[in-house]
Motif scaffolding. Structure first.
Motif, PDB file in Angstrom:
ATOM      1  N   LEU A  47     -93.837 -87.241  32.183  1.00  0.00           N
ATOM      2  CA  LEU A  47     -95.055 -88.346  33.425  1.00  0.00           C
ATOM      3  C   LEU A  47     -93.673 -89.461  34.182  1.00  0.00           C
ATOM      4  CD1 LEU A  47     -96.384 -90.482  29.788  1.00  0.00           C
ATOM      5  CD2 LEU A  47     -97.640 -88.956  31.520  1.00  0.00           C
TER       6      LEU A  47
ATOM      7  N   VAL B 244     -99.639 -90.504  35.865  1.00  0.00           N
ATOM      8  CA  VAL B 244     -99.388 -88.945  36.436  1.00  0.00           C
ATOM      9  C   VAL B 244     -98.243 -88.160  36.278  1.00  0.00           C
ATOM     10  CG1 VAL B 244     -98.795 -88.316  39.172  1.00  0.00           C
ATOM     11  CG2 VAL B 244    -100.581 -90.521  39.070  1.00  0.00           C
ATOM     12  N   PHE B 245     -98.851 -86.853  36.386  1.00  0.00           N
ATOM     13  CA  PHE B 245     -96.806 -86.007  35.837  1.00  0.00           C
ATOM     14  C   PHE B 245     -96.786 -85.642  37.103  1.00  0.00           C
ATOM     15  CE2 PHE B 245    -101.044 -84.528  32.711  1.00  0.00           C
ATOM     16  CZ  PHE B 245    -100.199 -85.088  31.805  1.00  0.00           C
TER      17      PHE B 245
ATOM     18  N   GLN C 276     -96.915 -83.227  39.344  1.00  0.00           N
ATOM     19  CA  GLN C 276     -98.408 -83.664  40.692  1.00  0.00           C
ATOM     20  C   GLN C 276     -97.915 -84.471  42.076  1.00  0.00           C
ATOM     21  OE1 GLN C 276    -101.134 -85.975  37.193  1.00  0.00           O
ATOM     22  NE2 GLN C 276    -102.758 -83.933  38.174  1.00  0.00           N
TER      23      GLN C 276
END
Lengths: 288, 165
Positions: free
Chosen positions: B24, B64-65, B68
């Motif tokens: 994350l 959100v990763f 990303q």
């Protein structure tokens, strides 16, 4: 809260996304804004082996008018929807709804398509899409098809979308002339799902209701189109008596769960209250 | 698990790193970049303590990763003060108006306020409250946070007016 491991893909085109989803059918999930899926992955209630991020596909983005209809790309974020002045003028109910979803950070990432497609009865956009008779444009490896929102929801998190398909856009037809619409939501706090919520759209002709649609959020395993409630209003003069009858008809089709939002009877009654308020606001906006 | 190379800008500096896809963004910032300003509060996208700015928007970095954020422009609370340590108007205002008690929510609250004041440089009290609705504070009752954001908006407007004159 660390998700299980997965392989990550960020395709640029819809065909690439479909091949990835097709190649790993049972073990792959598409991700848009991620604000439903990532929490599920952190809890390991979802453990996809392959995650196909739709965020870089330009063809899935954007809001455009086509004749009187509006087409929302599936990965349009709630924030982008809220900021679109033309859409806000043409279909203010969409902006009104989006502003009642979660909070600014979640609206920055969360997408309209995800909200509509996930099949979560707590999501707000499904009822609005039922009310507006939206159509979902679907792409799959077998080709494209269109599914009416009114035929899309089968149960909690169960939809008409087949494995390997994605929704690419949502098409909303032009509302009838002299129509007004509203989405009214009761929630305990910011970011909460609705205790009950209602979308209503009606149009007036000579002081009488000419067309009407009503839909409900989070008072059954899926969003509900309250067809009898709406049909009962056709030809009626807008006002408290007519709206109370519609609210009662809407309450009758609800099947809410007793949970932290309240007991069954309370949530059923709140669905009726939301219907009355949504109808009153819609009538006022329709000029009645 | 195979790692993925990402390249992004954090507080104006280019960063290249290898991350597991499941990492994350909040864990990446805190554990790989040692930027521990953004906090892990609820880990369920509710509290906003992990709020950072990503490509011009406030996001909850617990949802959100890190993969990303490849190519993204990020700003965290560490990137708000001037290089010489001079505090940002918002940081000063939170101190002057007692906009914090325990301070746990403060980095997220200030980063959200920072973006809010760019979206709306002169927010009303109601607009501030709506704008920070995704950030929870369990100490202050929000009153002084709202005062602080209003005061910072006035300070920033005054400074830009002065600069124009």
């Amino acid at each position: 809260m660390i998700p299980a491991a997965f392989t990550y893909y960020r395709p640029r085109t819809v065909p690439d996304a479909l091949s990835l989803l097709g190649a790993h059918s049972e073990e792959a999930r598409a991700i848009a804004g991620g604000h439903s899926l990532i929490p599920m992955m952190k809890l390991r209630l979802a453990t996809p082996d392959h995650l196909v991020d739709l965020g870089a596909i330009a063809a899935l983005k954007g809001i455009r008018a086509e004749g009187g209809a509006w087409v929302l790309g599936a990965t349009t974020t709630q924030a982008e929807l809220i900021a679109h002045a033309g859409l806000a003028r043409a279909l203010p109910i969409l902006r009104e709804t989006a502003l009642q979803i979660a909070d600014p950070q979640v609206r920055a990432r969360g997408t309209v398509g995800g909200n509509v497609v996930n099949g979560d009865p707590g999501n707000d956009m499904p009822a609005v899409m039922l009310c507006l008779d939206a159509a979902l444009e679907v792409a799959g490896r077998g080709g494209a098809r269109t599914i009416r929102a009114r035929e899309f929801y089968r149960g909690a998190f169960i939809t008409a979308l087949a494995a390997g398909e994605i929704v690419t856009a949502i098409r909303i037809p032009a509302p009838p002339a002299k129509a007004g619409a509203a989405y009214v939501k009761l929630k305990r706090k910011t970011g909460d799902y609705a205790t009950a919520a209602a979308a209503a759209m009606l149009s007036l002709e000579g002081g009488r209701i000419a067309t009407c649609a009503i839909a409900l959020t989070n008072v059954a395993p899926t969003a509900l189109l309250a067809e009898a409630a709406a049909a009962g209003l056709i030809g009626a003069a807008p006002g408290a008596a007519a709206f109370a009858a519609a609210a009662a008809a809407a309450e009758a089709i609800t099947d809410p769960a007793a949970d932290g939002h309240g007991p069954v009877d309370y949530r059923r009654r709140m669905a009726g209250v939301m219907v009355r308020r949504a109808l009153a606001a819609a009538a006022e906006r329709a000029g009645g | 698990m195979a790692k993925t190379a990402i390249s992004l800008t954090v507080n104006g500096e280019k960063v290249e790193a290898l991350v597991e896809p499941r990492t994350l963004l909040i864990h990446f910032l805190r554990e790989q970049l040692s930027l521990t300003g953004a906090h892990i509060g609820c880990e369920t996208s509710h509290c906003g303590a992990c709020t950072v700015d990503m490509d011009g928007q406030s996001v909850k970095s617990c949802t959100v990763f890190a993969v990303q954020a490849d190519g993204a422009d990020l700003r965290t609370i560490e990137g708000l003060a001037a290089p010489d340590g001079t505090l940002h108007a918002l940081q000063n205002a939170f101190r002057e108006w007692h906009g914090l008690q325990c301070g746990f929510c403060t980095p997220g609250m200030i980063m959200r306020a920072w973006r809010l004041l760019q979206e709306n440089p002169h927010p009303s009290e109601a607009e501030i409250r709506f704008g920070i609705a995704g950030n929870l504070c369990r100490c202050t009752g929000y009153q002084n946070i709202v005062h602080a954001i209003s005061a910072a908006a006035a300070t920033i407007a005054g400074a830009s007016k002065e600069a124009a004159e």
